[in-house]
Write a protein that holds these residues in place. Structure first.
Motif, PDB file in Angstrom:
ATOM      1  N   VAL A   9      57.916 -40.364 -21.914  1.00  0.00           N
ATOM      2  CA  VAL A   9      57.932 -40.056 -20.481  1.00  0.00           C
ATOM      3  C   VAL A   9      57.355 -38.665 -20.230  1.00  0.00           C
ATOM      4  CG1 VAL A   9      59.432 -39.616 -18.495  1.00  0.00           C
ATOM      5  CG2 VAL A   9      59.832 -41.618 -19.945  1.00  0.00           C
ATOM      6  N   VAL A  10      57.821 -37.683 -20.995  1.00  0.00           N
ATOM      7  CA  VAL A  10      57.365 -36.312 -20.780  1.00  0.00           C
ATOM      8  C   VAL A  10      55.905 -36.155 -21.190  1.00  0.00           C
ATOM      9  CG1 VAL A  10      57.728 -33.909 -21.453  1.00  0.00           C
ATOM     10  CG2 VAL A  10      59.680 -35.377 -20.982  1.00  0.00           C
ATOM     11  N   GLY A  11      55.502 -36.816 -22.266  1.00  0.00           N
ATOM     12  CA  GLY A  11      54.089 -36.780 -22.640  1.00  0.00           C
ATOM     13  C   GLY A  11      53.208 -37.329 -21.537  1.00  0.00           C
ATOM     14  N   GLY A  12      53.632 -38.451 -20.935  1.00  0.00           N
ATOM     15  CA  GLY A  12      52.884 -38.998 -19.802  1.00  0.00           C
ATOM     16  C   GLY A  12      52.857 -38.045 -18.620  1.00  0.00           C
ATOM     17  N   MET A  13      53.969 -37.366 -18.366  1.00  0.00           N
ATOM     18  CA  MET A  13      54.001 -36.396 -17.272  1.00  0.00           C
ATOM     19  C   MET A  13      53.038 -35.243 -17.526  1.00  0.00           C
ATOM     20  SD  MET A  13      58.093 -36.324 -16.540  1.00  0.00           S
ATOM     21  CE  MET A  13      57.992 -35.073 -15.246  1.00  0.00           C
ATOM     22  N   ILE A  14      52.968 -34.791 -18.784  1.00  0.00           N
ATOM     23  CA  ILE A  14      52.012 -33.725 -19.113  1.00  0.00           C
ATOM     24  C   ILE A  14      50.590 -34.185 -18.834  1.00  0.00           C
ATOM     25  CG2 ILE A  14      51.008 -32.451 -21.062  1.00  0.00           C
ATOM     26  CD1 ILE A  14      53.838 -32.237 -22.216  1.00  0.00           C
ATOM     27  N   LEU A  15      50.285 -35.442 -19.168  1.00  0.00           N
ATOM     28  CA  LEU A  15      48.932 -35.960 -18.947  1.00  0.00           C
ATOM     29  C   LEU A  15      48.567 -36.015 -17.471  1.00  0.00           C
ATOM     30  CD1 LEU A  15      48.690 -38.886 -21.504  1.00  0.00           C
ATOM     31  CD2 LEU A  15      47.550 -36.683 -21.611  1.00  0.00           C
ATOM     32  N   PHE A  16      49.565 -36.195 -16.592  1.00  0.00           N
ATOM     33  CA  PHE A  16      49.275 -36.267 -15.163  1.00  0.00           C
ATOM     34  C   PHE A  16      49.514 -34.946 -14.446  1.00  0.00           C
ATOM     35  CE2 PHE A  16      49.919 -40.824 -16.053  1.00  0.00           C
ATOM     36  CZ  PHE A  16      48.773 -41.327 -15.460  1.00  0.00           C
ATOM     37  N   ALA A  17      50.318 -34.050 -15.028  1.00  0.00           N
ATOM     38  CA  ALA A  17      50.653 -32.802 -14.337  1.00  0.00           C
ATOM     39  C   ALA A  17      49.720 -31.656 -14.716  1.00  0.00           C
ATOM     40  CB  ALA A  17      52.102 -32.412 -14.645  1.00  0.00           C
ATOM     41  N   PHE A  18      49.377 -31.524 -15.990  1.00  0.00           N
ATOM     42  CA  PHE A  18      48.534 -30.407 -16.397  1.00  0.00           C
ATOM     43  C   PHE A  18      47.089 -30.509 -15.900  1.00  0.00           C
ATOM     44  CE2 PHE A  18      50.626 -27.503 -19.522  1.00  0.00           C
ATOM     45  CZ  PHE A  18      51.912 -27.964 -19.325  1.00  0.00           C
ATOM     46  N   PRO A  19      46.482 -31.702 -15.874  1.00  0.00           N
ATOM     47  CA  PRO A  19      45.086 -31.768 -15.416  1.00  0.00           C
ATOM     48  C   PRO A  19      44.834 -31.223 -14.011  1.00  0.00           C
ATOM     49  CG  PRO A  19      45.600 -33.732 -16.660  1.00  0.00           C
ATOM     50  CD  PRO A  19      46.892 -32.984 -16.481  1.00  0.00           C
ATOM     51  N   PRO A  20      45.704 -31.449 -12.998  1.00  0.00           N
ATOM     52  CA  PRO A  20      45.438 -30.803 -11.704  1.00  0.00           C
ATOM     53  C   PRO A  20      45.383 -29.285 -11.802  1.00  0.00           C
ATOM     54  CG  PRO A  20      47.013 -32.572 -11.419  1.00  0.00           C
ATOM     55  CD  PRO A  20      46.824 -32.413 -12.896  1.00  0.00           C
ATOM     56  N   LEU A  21      46.229 -28.687 -12.641  1.00  0.00           N
ATOM     57  CA  LEU A  21      46.165 -27.239 -12.821  1.00  0.00           C
ATOM     58  C   LEU A  21      44.862 -26.843 -13.515  1.00  0.00           C
ATOM     59  CD1 LEU A  21      47.487 -24.478 -12.581  1.00  0.00           C
ATOM     60  CD2 LEU A  21      48.609 -24.897 -14.783  1.00  0.00           C
ATOM     61  N   ILE A  22      44.433 -27.639 -14.497  1.00  0.00           N
ATOM     62  CA  ILE A  22      43.162 -27.349 -15.162  1.00  0.00           C
ATOM     63  C   ILE A  22      42.020 -27.425 -14.155  1.00  0.00           C
ATOM     64  CG2 ILE A  22      41.522 -28.234 -16.870  1.00  0.00           C
ATOM     65  CD1 ILE A  22      43.949 -29.025 -18.580  1.00  0.00           C
ATOM     66  N   ALA A  23      42.053 -28.438 -13.266  1.00  0.00           N
ATOM     67  CA  ALA A  23      41.029 -28.537 -12.223  1.00  0.00           C
ATOM     68  C   ALA A  23      41.080 -27.323 -11.302  1.00  0.00           C
ATOM     69  CB  ALA A  23      41.219 -29.825 -11.426  1.00  0.00           C
ATOM     70  N   GLY A  24      42.305 -26.890 -10.927  1.00  0.00           N
ATOM     71  CA  GLY A  24      42.438 -25.701 -10.099  1.00  0.00           C
ATOM     72  C   GLY A  24      41.929 -24.463 -10.803  1.00  0.00           C
ATOM     73  N   ASP A  25      42.248 -24.327 -12.102  1.00  0.00           N
ATOM     74  CA  ASP A  25      41.731 -23.194 -12.879  1.00  0.00           C
ATOM     75  C   ASP A  25      40.208 -23.207 -12.917  1.00  0.00           C
ATOM     76  OD1 ASP A  25      44.322 -22.477 -13.406  1.00  0.00           O
ATOM     77  OD2 ASP A  25      44.351 -23.229 -15.462  1.00  0.00           O
ATOM     78  N   PHE A  26      39.633 -24.388 -13.046  1.00  0.00           N
ATOM     79  CA  PHE A  26      38.174 -24.547 -13.059  1.00  0.00           C
ATOM     80  C   PHE A  26      37.556 -24.010 -11.767  1.00  0.00           C
ATOM     81  CE2 PHE A  26      34.686 -27.675 -12.005  1.00  0.00           C
ATOM     82  CZ  PHE A  26      33.738 -27.189 -12.892  1.00  0.00           C
ATOM     83  N   LEU A  27      38.105 -24.411 -10.625  1.00  0.00           N
ATOM     84  CA  LEU A  27      37.596 -23.924  -9.344  1.00  0.00           C
ATOM     85  C   LEU A  27      37.848 -22.432  -9.188  1.00  0.00           C
ATOM     86  CD1 LEU A  27      38.768 -26.831  -6.987  1.00  0.00           C
ATOM     87  CD2 LEU A  27      36.537 -26.543  -8.097  1.00  0.00           C
ATOM     88  N   PHE A  28      39.029 -21.990  -9.592  1.00  0.00           N
ATOM     89  CA  PHE A  28      39.423 -20.585  -9.454  1.00  0.00           C
ATOM     90  C   PHE A  28      38.479 -19.689 -10.243  1.00  0.00           C
ATOM     91  CE2 PHE A  28      43.532 -18.412  -8.196  1.00  0.00           C
ATOM     92  CZ  PHE A  28      43.020 -17.119  -8.294  1.00  0.00           C
ATOM     93  N   GLU A  29      38.193 -20.080 -11.491  1.00  0.00           N
ATOM     94  CA  GLU A  29      37.332 -19.247 -12.319  1.00  0.00           C
ATOM     95  C   GLU A  29      35.883 -19.284 -11.842  1.00  0.00           C
ATOM     96  OE1 GLU A  29      36.536 -16.355 -14.894  1.00  0.00           O
ATOM     97  OE2 GLU A  29      38.530 -17.119 -14.341  1.00  0.00           O
ATOM     98  N   LEU A  30      35.450 -20.405 -11.260  1.00  0.00           N
ATOM     99  CA  LEU A  30      34.104 -20.431 -10.672  1.00  0.00           C
ATOM    100  C   LEU A  30      34.005 -19.441  -9.510  1.00  0.00           C
ATOM    101  CD1 LEU A  30      33.283 -24.268 -10.654  1.00  0.00           C
ATOM    102  CD2 LEU A  30      32.274 -22.499 -12.119  1.00  0.00           C
ATOM    103  N   GLU A  31      35.085 -19.314  -8.750  1.00  0.00           N
ATOM    104  CA  GLU A  31      35.072 -18.313  -7.670  1.00  0.00           C
ATOM    105  C   GLU A  31      35.108 -16.910  -8.228  1.00  0.00           C
ATOM    106  OE1 GLU A  31      37.648 -17.002  -3.727  1.00  0.00           O
ATOM    107  OE2 GLU A  31      37.333 -19.114  -4.202  1.00  0.00           O
TER     108      GLU A  31
END
Length: 855
Positions: free
Chosen positions: A231-253
């Motif tokens: 359950v927690v592994g699945g949550m990591i797979l769905f929870a961490f990627p949005p932050l990675i996407a946000g970090d991607f946009l943040f660092e591009l700025e």
């Protein structure tokens, strides 16, 4: 060139084993010879080569101690902050240093302790609980650890050079985007690097729980800890990627001035809050659920009875994980969202109490029906329940919108957060350390020192954080480094500071107990707590092989319910009792019923994982200083290291097609497609990757709904013809890859190679056309062209990975690693391309169609 290979091999022989087969004795001389060969195969490297080890026992210990070290460092920062706040107008820390400390304290506790500690303990425990020799990808665990260590030192070490981030552990723009210095870049790129390690460990743990269970251990009888891991592994797979996407946009700025969060040029800081808290609130349950899993293992042992409501606990854990993704907006109640949204998320925030409560009541019921012995681990669990329930009650209060408006950003929230995290994480983990220490280190921790540590931490914690509820209600805001004496907060802050020092004393006692020499103890009992789960069949003294033989399991508590189980395991009466080829092996079983499917040869010690992590770190760390050429070189070397690692140690053509594993059963030594663990790893990884991509797509539609000027009539768009042709080439590339897999299975090897070469060519062409389509857009002028460029960068980066995989499969075909019978690499590449073509189609729609429809 065509050649006909036999069909995929299937298990042969007797399964399940009969009682007569299990009762047959194994001669002593045979046992000793088998043990000798197993010891040789699983021998831990000695001397300086020890650091090349990849065993779960070694990597898990490294991981656990490193995460604990970062927790202690973050705790020291907390004590220093409490010292600053002890009295009004204090100058112990200046504002800048205080901001760095509170940012690093929160970031370290969340990213360097809470999630890594769960993954570390799981890497240590899960193979033992499942009767497996090791995790399915030992080198992936080692790679994840070295990434975590390098990234953690880089992030935490920044405060030693006065370069730490100072905008809070949530890094809200525009404060963080406009901050001078490298602090925000350290946070963004350093923690993104650490998130790679977290996702790698999550993939390892999910595949391990699904595919490495012992024969007979169906999903409805596997340990509750394994359920929580999935359950927690699945949550990591769905929870961490949005932050990675946000970090991607943040660092591009930050790096290129693309205005994703700049309102002047059409951006919106609220997008960061959405992406961060889509990660941030599930993160709370990612922290909480593994600790509940520890309690689920301790409670039945101290109650001397099976857990009450096993199925209800499983369903509640799944429900908690699901509901946790519908709560993120309760961190944003004061941001001006529509009332209907506030009502929905307020209700969801209260609804999550239901599955959480079911789990807690199941534990209480188990204690009521059992014969409880109040051991030291149970004392910590009792403290955890008391503190967590108090934190949950204040959580219900904060879920009510009018109260949230009053308490938001006050010390009331600080108190609630710490009651939740200490009760839901720290205390259960401490219980787990005392309970599982005999399994980890074959020694016991001190009962006396453990009770001293408990009461110091329990009392100190409550003295620290209970007054903070009142401090917050009296109006003290979070994240201030000093306050006037006239505010009336001085005595409350002094009390909290005294409590912090008491808590620190408790942790000092625990650390002393953990690190003090224990040689005087002698040999401990094998199962000192009388547990019923499989990890307590461990070897004392310790053996590196994990389990002497892989058992056949028919019960949730096999040590209680299966007579002679441990005796037969020790005698090598079960599966894989020997290592005649000198290889490390474990069993792979079916997902639902745990029927034996194949023998998996797992990888041994290697330096390549450390090298791959080192170069991956360079690819993330150099851009922090806006040095991009070395970052590109490091990225290239990281790819080379990973390719060498995969080529030399995974999906090898076996020297024998099948192997006798004992008890009259013969299993294949190679698998491809859904039978293989590699296929599952790719599928799970791409699920997480698709979540990150979906977060970028969410950003596009967020801007469209939130910003009337996002796409204006007459705005420049991506070149439609180039987008259409580029997407067409991606589709052709996917089709050619699928064709290569199918014709290879039919032994049309030359045609398969031509198809793979065509696929790689089309991928390069498609990526080039997608780049060409946005060249006329200027990403620094407005958020719309910046979004188009960001989607292009994402697709092209995946195209590079896709073409490398196609060429890898082509090379495998040429050099004999991929054949019609042994085609795991080609199946995995094809699976990647199923996701890749969907990414290309969605990107093409957003680049070429959506803006023209929505303008």
């Amino acid at each position: 060139m065509t050649r006909r290979y036999p069909d995929v091999l299937q298990p042969e022989g007797t399964y399940p084993p009969t009682e007569d087969m299990l009762a047959e004795p194994v001669p002593q001389e045979v046992q000793e010879a088998q043990k000798k060969r197993l010891r040789a195969a699983w021998k831990t490297p000695q001397g300086w080569r020890y650091w090349s080890a990849v065993n779960n026992t070694e990597v898990g210990i490294w991981y656990t101690m490193t995460a604990f070290f970062f927790m202690l460092c973050a705790g020291i920062l907390a004590v220093l902050m409490r010292t600053q706040l002890a009295v009004p107008e204090n100058d112990f820390l200046d504002a800048d240093r205080y901001n760095q400390f509170f940012t690093m304290h929160g970031s370290a506790m969340m990213f360097l302790f809470a999630v890594p500690m769960f993954e570390a303990i799981s890497i240590l425990l899960l193979p033992g609980m499942l009767g497996a020799r090791d995790m399915p990808f030992p080198r992936l665990s080692a790679y994840g650890y070295w990434c975590f260590l390098i990234g953690g030192i880089f992030v935490f070490g920044s405060i030693l050079f006065d370069s730490g981030p100072k905008a809070g552990w949530f890094m809200y723009p525009p404060l963080a985007t406009k901050e001078e210095g490298i602090g925000p870049d350290v946070w963004l790129l350093g923690l993104s690097f650490i998130e790679v390690a977290s996702i790698a460990a999550a993939v390892e743990l999910i595949v391990g729980a699904l595919k490495c269970r012992p024969p007979g251990m169906r999903v409805n009888i596997m340990p509750l800890y394994a359920w929580y891991v999935m359950v927690v592994g699945g949550m990591i797979l769905f929870a961490f990627p949005p932050l990675i996407a946000g970090d991607f946009l943040f660092e591009l700025e930050r790096s290129f001035d693309w205005p994703f969060f700049d309102p002047v040029r059409g951006g919106d800081p609220m997008l960061w809050q959405h992406l961060f808290w889509i990660f941030g609130h599930p993160e709370v349950y990612i922290i909480f659920l593994p600790s509940i899993a520890i309690a689920a293992m301790i409670v039945p042992t101290v109650a001397r009875t099976p857990i009450v409501g096993y199925s209800w606990i499983v369903l509640s854990a799944v429900g908690t994980g699901f509901l946790s993704f519908g709560l993120w907006v309760h961190h944003m109640f004061t941001t001006g969202l529509p009332q209907i949204s506030l009502g929905f998320f307020s209700a969801a925030s209260e609804a999550v109490v239901i599955p959480t409560g079911i789990q807690l009541f199941a534990f209480v019921a188990t204690l009521m029906v059992g014969r409880v012995k109040m051991t030291l681990p149970m004392l910590w669990i009792a403290g955890a329940l008391a503190i967590f329930v108090a934190g949950g009650l204040t959580g219900v209060m904060l879920a009510i919108v009018p109260f949230n408006w009053q308490a938001h950003d006050s010390y009331f929230v600080v108190a609630h957060l710490h009651y939740t995290l200490f009760g839901g994480m720290v205390f259960p983990v401490m219980a787990g350390v005392y309970y599982f220490f005999p399994f980890f280190r074959k020694k016991l921790l001190s009962e006396t020192l453990g009770r001293w540590a408990f009461w110091l931490i329990f009392v100190g914690f409550n003295v620290t954080f209970l007054p903070m509820h009142l401090t917050g209600l009296k109006g003290m805001p979070r994240r201030i480094f000093t306050y006037p004496g006239s505010a009336g907060w001085d005595w409350l802050n002094m009390m909290s500071t005294v409590g912090a020092y008491i808590t620190a004393a408790g942790f000092a006692v625990f650390v002393y107990d953990l690190l003090r020499p224990k040689a005087y103890q002698g040999q401990i009992k094998r199962n000192p707590w009388g547990g019923g789960t499989l990890e307590w069949a461990h070897d004392v003294p310790e053996e590196a092989w994990g389990n002497r033989s892989v058992p056949y399991i028919t019960s949730r508590y096999p040590l209680w319910d299966q007579p002679k189980l441990v005796e037969r395991m020790d005698a090598g009466r079960y599966y894989l009792p020997d290592a005649p080829e000198g290889k490390r092996e474990t069993l792979i079983t079916s997902v639902i019923d745990a029927k034996p499917l194949m023998v998996q040869r797992v990888t041994g010690p290697a330096w390549i994982t450390m090298l791959a992590a080192f170069f991956t770190g360079g690819a993330f760390i150099f851009p922090t200083f806006h040095i991009y050429e070395p970052a590109i070189v490091c990225g290239a070397f990281a790819i080379v290291c990973v390719l060498y690692w995969l080529w030399t140690s995974t999906a090898q053509v076996p020297d024998q097609a099948r192997k006798d594993v004992g008890l009259g059963l013969s299993l294949p030594t190679y698998a491809s497609g859904p039978t293989s663990v590699g296929w599952w790893a790719v599928w799970i990884t791409m699920l997480g990757d698709s979540t990150a991509f979906a977060s970028l797509v969410f950003g596009f539609f967020f801007y469209w709904t939130a910003r009337p000027d996002f796409i204006t009539i007459g705005a420049d768009h991506a070149t439609g013809a180039a987008v259409a042709l580029g997407v067409t080439l991606f589709v052709v590339s996917w089709a050619a890859t699928v064709l290569a897999r199918e014709v290879n299975k039919r032994s049309h090897i030359t045609l398969a190679r031509i198809a793979l070469a065509l696929a790689a060519t089309c991928t390069v062409g498609g990526a080039g056309l997608i780049i060409l389509s946005v060249l006329d857009l200027e990403p620094t002028t407005h958020v719309y062209p910046a979004t188009m460029w960001a989607l292009m960068v994402w697709l092209v980066a995946h195209s590079v990975l896709g073409v490398i995989m196609q060429l890898y499969a082509l090379a495998g075909s040429i050099f004999g690693k991929v054949t019609p019978q042994y085609d795991a690499d080609l199946c995995n590449v094809t699976l990647f391309w199923h996701f890749m073509v969907l990414t290309a189609l969605v990107t093409g729609f957003i680049l070429g169609v959506a803006p023209r429809l929505l303008a």
